[in-house]
Design a protein around this motif. Sequence first.
Motif: not given
Length: 176
Positions: A25-37
């Motif tokens: 798997e390609v590493p994901q360096l930016m870990n900015a995700r929305s905390g909501s659905d």
Amino acid sequence: MTFLRFASVAAFALATLSACSGDREVPQLMNARSGSDSPDEFSVLPTQPLQAPADFQTLPTPTPGGSNLTDPDPRADAVAALGGRVSAERTGGVPAADQGLVQYAGRNGIADGIRTTLATEDEDVRRGGRGRILERVFNTNLYRRAYEDQILDPQDELLRWRAAGVRTPAAPPPAE
């Protein structure tokens, strides 16, 4: 076994197990995700208003999976907003007015497959900057550390350009 020993062994096992991710798997360096659905409000694109054509006999032939007259065209909108000609953008080729610029940019040769080469090299950089165990466990942003050797220092660049004799009237003041 005391509770403290058990907790430390469990924490070590969890950290060891979390470090065992697949190398494919390609590493994901930016870990900015929305905390909501909730829905992503930026993925909704407004369509243009419906219009009746002047003559229904001259309508274009429908193309399944193709574009519609009311579909948004962000690329054409950007060209128009920047003062370009949308008709030149839709031809797909390089406009005659830009041929000189394209030839000058390619004066040292053009590498075939440059996008594939750069994507492969970038993936190697991202694999090298995967991060430490706790950084991966706590989803830390690793982008800056992975690309740190490629980041330019603005003040060093400013001094380099000034030493070369280039005027820099709008340069920022030095950092304190």
